[in-house]
Structures are given as C-alpha cells and as structure tokens.
Design a protein around this motif. Structure first.
Motif, PDB file in Angstrom:
ATOM      1  N   GLU A  66      -4.801  -2.603  -8.235  1.00 59.25           N
ATOM      2  CA  GLU A  66      -5.359  -2.160  -6.953  1.00 59.25           C
ATOM      3  C   GLU A  66      -6.606  -2.967  -6.613  1.00 59.25           C
ATOM      4  OE1 GLU A  66      -5.818   1.843  -5.800  1.00 59.25           O
ATOM      5  OE2 GLU A  66      -4.148   2.578  -6.997  1.00 59.25           O
ATOM      6  N   HIS A 121       1.199  -2.945  -8.654  1.00 56.19           N
ATOM      7  CA  HIS A 121       2.395  -3.422  -7.971  1.00 56.19           C
ATOM      8  C   HIS A 121       2.811  -4.774  -8.559  1.00 56.19           C
ATOM      9  CE1 HIS A 121       2.043  -0.136  -5.260  1.00 56.19           C
ATOM     10  NE2 HIS A 121       1.008  -0.606  -4.601  1.00 56.19           N
ATOM     11  N   HIS A 162       8.523   2.607  -7.085  1.00 56.09           N
ATOM     12  CA  HIS A 162       7.876   2.170  -5.844  1.00 56.09           C
ATOM     13  C   HIS A 162       8.884   1.516  -4.900  1.00 56.09           C
ATOM     14  CE1 HIS A 162       3.595   1.911  -7.816  1.00 56.09           C
ATOM     15  NE2 HIS A 162       4.136   3.114  -7.886  1.00 56.09           N
ATOM     16  N   SER A 220       8.330   0.142   5.756  1.00 63.12           N
ATOM     17  CA  SER A 220       9.081   0.492   4.564  1.00 63.12           C
ATOM     18  C   SER A 220      10.503  -0.045   4.647  1.00 63.12           C
ATOM     19  CB  SER A 220       9.108   2.021   4.425  1.00 63.12           C
ATOM     20  OG  SER A 220       9.923   2.431   3.353  1.00 63.12           O
ATOM     21  N   GLY A 261      -3.422  -0.410  -2.492  1.00 57.05           N
ATOM     22  CA  GLY A 261      -3.435   0.935  -3.079  1.00 57.05           C
ATOM     23  C   GLY A 261      -2.058   1.405  -3.489  1.00 57.05           C
ATOM     24  N   GLY A 262      -2.060   2.533  -4.206  1.00 53.54           N
ATOM     25  CA  GLY A 262      -0.801   3.112  -4.647  1.00 53.54           C
ATOM     26  C   GLY A 262      -0.425   2.738  -6.059  1.00 53.54           C
ATOM     27  N   LYS A 321       5.860   4.031  -0.036  1.00 53.66           N
ATOM     28  CA  LYS A 321       5.214   2.782  -0.438  1.00 53.66           C
ATOM     29  C   LYS A 321       5.542   1.732   0.620  1.00 53.66           C
ATOM     30  CE  LYS A 321       3.889   4.465  -4.476  1.00 53.66           C
ATOM     31  NZ  LYS A 321       2.489   4.648  -4.874  1.00 53.66           N
ATOM     32  N   THR A 322       4.535   0.998   1.047  1.00 54.60           N
ATOM     33  CA  THR A 322       4.706   0.149   2.225  1.00 54.60           C
ATOM     34  C   THR A 322       4.312  -1.302   1.969  1.00 54.60           C
ATOM     35  OG1 THR A 322       2.463   0.647   3.013  1.00 54.60           O
ATOM     36  CG2 THR A 322       4.248   2.095   3.767  1.00 54.60           C
ATOM     37  N   ASN A 360      -3.008  -6.035  -2.846  1.00 54.59           N
ATOM     38  CA  ASN A 360      -2.703  -4.665  -3.280  1.00 54.59           C
ATOM     39  C   ASN A 360      -3.762  -3.737  -2.696  1.00 54.59           C
ATOM     40  OD1 ASN A 360      -2.291  -2.223  -4.547  1.00 54.59           O
ATOM     41  ND2 ASN A 360      -2.046  -3.069  -6.598  1.00 54.59           N
ATOM     42  N   GLY A 402       0.813  -1.208   0.000  1.00 55.19           N
ATOM     43  CA  GLY A 402       0.000   0.000   0.000  1.00 55.19           C
ATOM     44  C   GLY A 402       0.845   1.255   0.000  1.00 55.19           C
ATOM     45  N   GLN A 403       0.244   2.346   0.416  1.00 53.37           N
ATOM     46  CA  GLN A 403       0.912   3.637   0.371  1.00 53.37           C
ATOM     47  C   GLN A 403       0.537   4.453   1.589  1.00 53.37           C
ATOM     48  OE1 GLN A 403       0.920   5.657  -3.392  1.00 53.37           O
ATOM     49  NE2 GLN A 403       1.041   7.686  -2.489  1.00 53.37           N
ATOM     50  N   SER A 404       1.527   5.161   2.150  1.00 53.72           N
ATOM     51  CA  SER A 404       1.312   6.085   3.259  1.00 53.72           C
ATOM     52  C   SER A 404       2.043   7.376   2.932  1.00 53.72           C
ATOM     53  CB  SER A 404       1.840   5.483   4.564  1.00 53.72           C
ATOM     54  OG  SER A 404       1.707   6.403   5.629  1.00 53.72           O
TER      55      SER A 404
END
Length: 487
Positions: free
Chosen positions: A432, A399, A457, A372, A395-396, A366-367, A393, A360-362
């Motif tokens: 996603e 991937h 990413h 990370s 989000g972000g 990208k996490t 997945n 995902g994403q924060s």
C-alpha cells in the motif's frame, strides 16, 4: 434513559438503509463478476452495447487468438498428461480434505523440462462440473495456449480434454494453475510447479543441488510440497543449494534465512546480474511470485528458511545444530541489488504508449482506476510497441500485479530509478502506498489478462485486459458460457 419510539424508527430505518446499500453493492459486484456474456476482446456485452469508458472502438473483424500457436522448437517434444478430478486427500497431519487434484495429488506433478523443449500437456477433466483449464504462470506461451476460460478457450468440462503446446523458451521457476474460477480452484488444489532448466547452465549455479518448494493453501491448510510438515534436505558443508520458492497462496510470504549468507539469483524465473550476499534480510514473496535463492551450507550447522505466515513449514538444509533464529529484519529491496548489465538492451527511445493504473478499493469491490473487471478500459497495444505503465497501490492490501504473456521490466520504485541488476518480473508485489514504473515490449500478439494475483482480489474485480489491436476471440466470459476465469 429510554430511547423514544421516533428515534428508534429513525435508527431502524438507517440500519435498513445501510443493509440495503450493502446488499445492492454486493449484487452489483456479482453482476460485474458474473455477467451474462462478455467479449473480452471488445468488452462488448450480449446486448451489443459497448462500455463508454474511453476505450478504443475495435473492429469486429481481425485475427483470432486461436491462430497464434507454438512455433517450431529446437529441442525434443516432452509430453505430459494431467487429469483433474475430485479427490479426498489424507494429509500427513491426519486431516482429510475434499480437494480437486491433478493426477490425484495437490500440488500436481512437477513438470521439469529443458530450455528449447516443445512441451505438450493434455488436460483431462474427470468430474469437476465447473470445468477447468491450465494457465502457465510466467511462461509467455502463445495466446491460444494461455488457458484463460472465456478468453483463449472454453473451460474443459467433465469428460472433455484440451491439449496445450508451447516452447519452453526461457529457463526459470514457474507454476501452473486452473484459470477457471481461479480463486476457488487454486485453493481447492488445482496447481503445480514447472521448472525449465537451462540448456547450457551457467558455471556458478550448475553444480548446485536443486530444491523446489511450492507453498499453497489447500482450503484452510497451509502446505509445502503437499505436506503439512517441515522439509528436511540433507547436505554436506560447502555444498550449494538452489532453493526455488514459489508462493501459490494469496498472501505475501516473508522469508528469513538463518545459518548462512545467501544470494537472490533469480526472480520470477529471470536471473539477476551479479547478485550480492545477504544476511539478516527478509525476502517478501508476493502471491504468484517465485524467488530462487543460492545458499552455501556451512560447517556443522543447519540453514533454516521459514516464513511467519507458514508456521511449521520451515525448510531445513544440511545437518548439524540448528542456528539461532532471527525475528524480523530489513526487507529485501531490488532497487540497488546486484550490478547493472554492461550490454543492457533497454531502449533509450520514448515509449509508444503510456498508461497509469491505480489499484484500490471501493466498499466490497477491488478496482483499477475506479472501475471493476470488464468495465476497466483495457491496455491497447500494437505489436512491436514499447509500453510504459505506472502502477500505484492506493489501498486494499498488497497487490501482486500479474500480467499474462509478457515480462515487465521494472524501471523505478516510488520514483527512485533502479541502479543495480535489471529486474524482469511477471508478477510485481506492490505494498500500500507504493508506486512503480514498468515497461513491456508488445512482442506476443493476443488477448491477455492482467490482474492482482491475490486471487480473492481478482474475484472482487481487480482484473483487466491487455489487448492487441485487431485480435479477436470466439469465446465469451459469463454465465451463459459458464466461463468465469477470475471468480
């Protein structure tokens, strides 16, 4: 209406606070991606502190990754030399690019060998100050030959060299790229193609004409086999073409095939069982993935293979009139494509270990599971174990999840078990909201990176480790050593 001075001060203060938060997060990300010194076998910082994120406590003693080298090969030894250097390239569209090349070209020379060959590649760095490596994407080489700066070797500095040796044990379409500052160096041009031909070609494909198509983004220019123009391949009606598509870019490429039915005969170098004929179907090739298509040329009509994300870089096969071009179409799904393998070796016993990875994403990071880079707990395994991994997945963006040194068997997509051909991948494209269950066999001891192959990413933190218990490394990732594999 005029805004009061008090309100202006409040708004100004909030803006400064937001800017401060953004700057803090940015530098926090940079600290994660450019630490002073990290031991990726233990995730141990130079201070000696171990991250407390549920990781196993490894002993400092063990077997070094350097000890795992290529075994004896049944075939002959094939030697290659690649020199990395700064080069000014004149593209065929008239543009000039300051590139980093192998042997003066980007992509570098195609490496074509036969299954069972012993492959020896000497990498020399002429003048790239940041250092370079060679990672053999999709080839399950021994740990010491994987080419990841700070994990399996130090980056090769200007004037230095490193010799890689591995056995081409599995036929298929692969590629190579530098894994030092990978998001920068691949885009600067340090990549190339590898084809491992089968020692005994299967009858349906043995007579097909080979066409290798490597797509890359060199700075801002999208290229096909180093050219900014369409690729034209002559051929006669009835002739079969084996088209090897490699996506060396960071974004997903959706390919259409107009003018003839086609088959997807391999993904990531692994053959599919009894692949059916397709028409009007888009093929989504994720970053780092390879698809092999088999196309029989029709009478008096060309076949055109193209991607909307690579305008002008179509592949024209055969001769005659151009076919009617389609727009869009259903996306190819491997869930029910082909037929099951009668002697499928998949084990029915329960896996030895199970992991869930949420990508995902924060903010700017990208996490994986909310963390990370080196703060992500590794996948820890023992040799011989079967490992079940659920990938989600959250989000972000897309991937494409790539794992080094191993092959993933896809079990299900979004909870639906595969019912067609077995699918083995080294890079799994996840849109996603999608989820996949995969399994791997821990049959290649070492320390292995696993990351999103949108290398941007990975540079933002979406990279982790698969570590065998008891394996160590003398190398370190960080600014102290200058080894920055996924920057």
């Amino acid at each position: 209406m005029k805004i009061s001075s008090t309100r202006q001060r409040i708004i100004g203060g909030l803006l400064l606070l937001l800017i401060g938060i953004a700057i803090s997060v940015y530098f926090w990300q940079m600290r994660l991606q450019k630490p002073l010194e990290i031991d990726m076998a233990h995730h141990q910082h130079s201070s000696g502190a171990v991250s407390q994120l549920g990781m196993h406590d490894h002993s400092p003693t063990g077997v070094s990754c350097e000890k795992f080298v290529a075994k004896e090969a049944p075939g002959p030894t094939r030697k290659f030399d690649l020199t990395a250097a700064r080069t000014v390239l004149q593209l065929d569209n008239g543009e000039t690019v300051d590139a980093w090349t192998f042997n003066g070209t980007s992509p570098g020379p195609e490496i074509r060998v036969t299954e069972g060959d012993r492959v020896v590649v000497t990498l020399r760095n002429k003048d790239i100050d940041e250092g370079v490596t060679l990672h053999w994407h999709g080839i399950n080489a021994p740990c010491s030959q994987d080419g990841v700066a700070g994990v399996t070797q130090d980056a090769v500095r200007p004037g230095e060299q490193f010799t890689y040796t591995f056995v081409a044990s599995a036929p298929g379409t692969y590629w190579y790229h530098s894994h030092q500052m990978s998001s920068i160096q691949a885009k600067k041009g340090l990549l190339g193609s590898i084809v491992v031909e089968p020692r005994e070609p299967s009858a349906p494909f043995s007579a097909a004409k080979e066409v290798n198509a490597l797509f890359q983004r060199l700075d801002s220019s999208m290229l096909l086999n180093g050219s900014s123009k369409a690729l034209s391949v002559p051929g006669k009606a009835g002739e079969q073409i084996r088209l090897r598509l490699t996506n060396g870019d960071n974004e997903t490429m959706n390919f259409s095939v107009d003018g003839a039915p086609f088959q997807v005969i391999a993904m990531d170098g692994r053959d599919l069982h009894e692949p059916g004929h397709l028409s009007g179907v888009m093929i989504p090739v994720g970053a780092g993935q390879r698809y092999d298509l088999l196309i029989r040329l029709p009478e008096s009509k060309k076949v055109i293979v193209k991607s909307q994300s690579a305008t002008g870089l179509s592949i024209m096969l055969g001769s005659g009139n151009e076919p009617e071009l389609t727009e869009g179409g259903a996306m190819f799904s491997f869930v029910d494509y082909g037929t099951p393998q009668p002697d499928d070796p998949i084990s029915k016993r329960k896996p030895d270990r199970s992991y869930v990875l949420r990508l995902g994403q924060s903010l700017f990071v990208k996490t994986i599971n909310g963390h990370s880079f080196h703060e992500i707990p590794p996948i820890n395994v023992k040799e011989g174990e079967r490992v079940h991994i659920t990938l989600i997945n959250e989000g972000g963006g897309d991937h494409p999840f790539h794992i080094h040194g191993h092959t993933l068997r896809v079990i299900s997509q979004n909870g639906t078990p595969l019912t067609g051909s077995p699918v083995y991948l080294d890079t799994l494209l996840m849109k996603e909201g999608e989820s996949y269950e995969v399994e791997l066999v821990a049959d290649n001891p070492g320390l292995w990176m696993a990351h999103c192959h949108n290398l941007g990413h990975a540079s933002m933190g979406m990279t982790m480790m698969l570590n065998y218990e008891g394996i160590t490394t003398p190398y370190r990732v960080g600014t102290k050593s200058g080894n920055l594999p996924d920057l």
